[in-house]
Design a protein around this motif. Structure first.
Motif, PDB file in Angstrom:
ATOM      1  N   TYR A  34       0.821   5.731  -1.662  1.00 43.17           N
ATOM      2  CA  TYR A  34       0.129   6.744  -2.455  1.00 43.17           C
ATOM      3  C   TYR A  34       0.351   6.509  -3.944  1.00 43.17           C
ATOM      4  CZ  TYR A  34      -1.533  11.312  -3.992  1.00 43.17           C
ATOM      5  OH  TYR A  34      -2.228  12.323  -4.609  1.00 43.17           O
ATOM      6  N   THR A  42       3.528   9.386   2.415  1.00 36.31           N
ATOM      7  CA  THR A  42       2.302   9.078   3.149  1.00 36.31           C
ATOM      8  C   THR A  42       2.647   8.594   4.550  1.00 36.31           C
ATOM      9  OG1 THR A  42       1.206   8.431   1.092  1.00 36.31           O
ATOM     10  CG2 THR A  42       0.185   7.696   3.139  1.00 36.31           C
ATOM     11  N   VAL A  48      -3.459   4.337  -2.234  1.00 37.55           N
ATOM     12  CA  VAL A  48      -4.251   4.822  -1.103  1.00 37.55           C
ATOM     13  C   VAL A  48      -4.278   6.347  -1.083  1.00 37.55           C
ATOM     14  CG1 VAL A  48      -3.841   2.795   0.329  1.00 37.55           C
ATOM     15  CG2 VAL A  48      -2.262   4.727   0.470  1.00 37.55           C
ATOM     16  N   ARG A  49      -5.332   6.867  -0.504  1.00 34.74           N
ATOM     17  CA  ARG A  49      -5.497   8.292  -0.287  1.00 34.74           C
ATOM     18  C   ARG A  49      -5.834   8.522   1.182  1.00 34.74           C
ATOM     19  NH1 ARG A  49      -3.128   7.941  -4.257  1.00 34.74           N
ATOM     20  NH2 ARG A  49      -3.579   8.764  -6.325  1.00 34.74           N
ATOM     21  N   THR A  50      -5.783   9.768   1.618  1.00 42.66           N
ATOM     22  CA  THR A  50      -6.032  10.091   3.022  1.00 42.66           C
ATOM     23  C   THR A  50      -7.365   9.504   3.484  1.00 42.66           C
ATOM     24  OG1 THR A  50      -4.716  12.110   2.944  1.00 42.66           O
ATOM     25  CG2 THR A  50      -6.429  11.985   4.645  1.00 42.66           C
ATOM     26  N   ARG A  65      -4.901   3.757   9.058  1.00 40.95           N
ATOM     27  CA  ARG A  65      -5.360   4.527   7.900  1.00 40.95           C
ATOM     28  C   ARG A  65      -4.201   5.313   7.292  1.00 40.95           C
ATOM     29  NH1 ARG A  65     -11.000   5.361   7.358  1.00 40.95           N
ATOM     30  NH2 ARG A  65     -12.213   4.379   9.045  1.00 40.95           N
ATOM     31  N   TYR A 112       0.842  -1.187   0.000  1.00 39.83           N
ATOM     32  CA  TYR A 112       0.000   0.000   0.000  1.00 39.83           C
ATOM     33  C   TYR A 112       0.884   1.246   0.000  1.00 39.83           C
ATOM     34  CZ  TYR A 112      -3.919  -2.967   1.583  1.00 39.83           C
ATOM     35  OH  TYR A 112      -4.892  -3.942   1.687  1.00 39.83           O
ATOM     36  N   VAL A 160      -5.935   0.677   5.745  1.00 36.42           N
ATOM     37  CA  VAL A 160      -4.882  -0.170   5.165  1.00 36.42           C
ATOM     38  C   VAL A 160      -4.625  -1.431   5.978  1.00 36.42           C
ATOM     39  CG1 VAL A 160      -3.734   1.740   3.980  1.00 36.42           C
ATOM     40  CG2 VAL A 160      -3.115   1.219   6.351  1.00 36.42           C
ATOM     41  N   ASP A 179      -8.039   6.257   3.820  1.00 38.57           N
ATOM     42  CA  ASP A 179      -8.227   4.865   3.418  1.00 38.57           C
ATOM     43  C   ASP A 179      -7.704   3.922   4.501  1.00 38.57           C
ATOM     44  OD1 ASP A 179      -9.277   5.735   1.051  1.00 38.57           O
ATOM     45  OD2 ASP A 179      -7.545   5.200  -0.180  1.00 38.57           O
TER      46      ASP A 179
END
Length: 328
Positions: A104, A183, A156-158, A171, A102, A162, A160
């Motif tokens: 960004y 990230t 992934v984005r803010t 997250r 995972y 994980v 999300d």
């Protein structure tokens, strides 16, 4: 700044050690001016685990991780960014465990990069080999190379999720600046409390290099303020020791960066037109061999000042290490 050190008697290379309840660390034997004691790979969980920043392509670290993870099931591999001291072993771990990676995204490449030029060859060259950095050195460090091979399985984005277990959730928090894909990962756990794994975004032992073209000082400042507003109990960087009272510490980092920006702007307004001239004055108390990486950091500030309309790069389009600068 109240920098945080990690003393050599507080860890052993290759061994797995508890950091806080439910979090363990294995430190890679790659100490340097830019990795401090070495890359700290973190294991979150007990039997089912997430692994954060698997680390450099180093056989001894791979073997130490394999031993630390023996008998466990890796569910998530989290990568803060793809510098070569953070992500390369992710490919091995994903192949061994079947767990997804995972992040960004991969390195931004040439999306918005430009030729930043270079400093004079003789600038920042020490006449003799310098001793190793003192503990807690506060000035910018030279960066390792970028792992351009790394591409995450999951983007992934803010916000999300994980990794999750009963009573535990992690997250993503996108914090661009050090790199565009940097990230952090937050942990909320009944045992550990609220923990933020900060990668290189916030490092207790040193300030962070923000070097164009992929590094962006404006984005970095915004990301620092984002972290300062959080209510984490602990921040854990990839390099160094955990940071207690993260909000206070990161607020100090913001103030430090604002003051450095003010100094750079003042230097330009007083007629210092080149990065070597600015570094020589602003970093006069810093060993000369650190002046080259300091130049990259000063360029980061100048890019932001140009974007803010306060400085111009008089002889080039976008700011470069060899540009001539003037007040706007």
């Amino acid at each position: 700044m109240d920098f945080v050190t990690l003393d050599e008697d507080e860890f052993t290379y290759g061994s797995v050690a508890d950091v806080v309840p439910g979090v363990q660390r294995v430190v890679a034997q790659n100490p340097s001016k830019f990795t401090y004691r070495g890359t700290g790979t973190y294991i979150v969980g007990d039997r089912d685990v997430a692994v954060i920043d698997p680390g450099p392509q180093l056989d001894s670290h791979r073997d130490a991780l394999a031993a630390a993870l023996d008998g466990r099931t890796v569910r998530s591999i989290l990568v803060t960014h793809c510098h070569a001291d953070h992500s390369p072993l992710a490919a091995w771990l994903a192949a061994e465990s079947g767990a997804p990676t995972y992040a960004y995204g991969p390195h931004a490449g040439a999306v918005d990069e430009w030729d930043i030029g270079s400093l004079p060859d003789d600038f920042g060259r020490a006449p003799e080999p310098a001793p190793d950095d003192e503990d807690g050195a506060a000035e910018p460090k030279v960066e390792e190379s970028t792992d351009t091979e790394f591409v995450p399985d999951a983007i992934v984005r803010t916000g999300d999720v994980v990794f999750t277990l009963p009573g535990l959730e992690m997250r993503a928090l996108h914090t661009p600046g050090h790199t565009s894909n940097h990230t952090c990962f937050s942990l909320s756990s009944g045992d550990a409390g609220r923990v933020l794994f900060t990668g290189d975004h916030v490092m207790g032992w040193s300030t962070t290099v923000v070097s164009p073209p992929d590094g962006d000082m404006g984005a970095y400042m915004d990301s620092l303020r984002l972290v300062a507003r959080r209510d984490d109990d602990l921040a854990i960087p990839t390099h160094g020791a955990p940071i207690t009272d993260p909000s206070r510490f990161v607020t100090q980092l913001v103030e430090h960066r604002v003051e450095r920006e003010r100094q750079v702007l003042d230097a330009v307004r007083r007629g210092l037109t080149t990065i070597p001239a600015m570094v020589t004055e602003l970093y006069a108390e810093v060993r000369v061999e650190l002046h080259r990486p300091a130049g990259a950091s000063v360029l980061g500030h100048l890019v932001k000042l140009v974007d803010d309309g306060l400085v111009i790069a008089a002889d080039s389009g976008r700011p470069r290490l060899d540009s001539t600068f003037a007040a706007a």
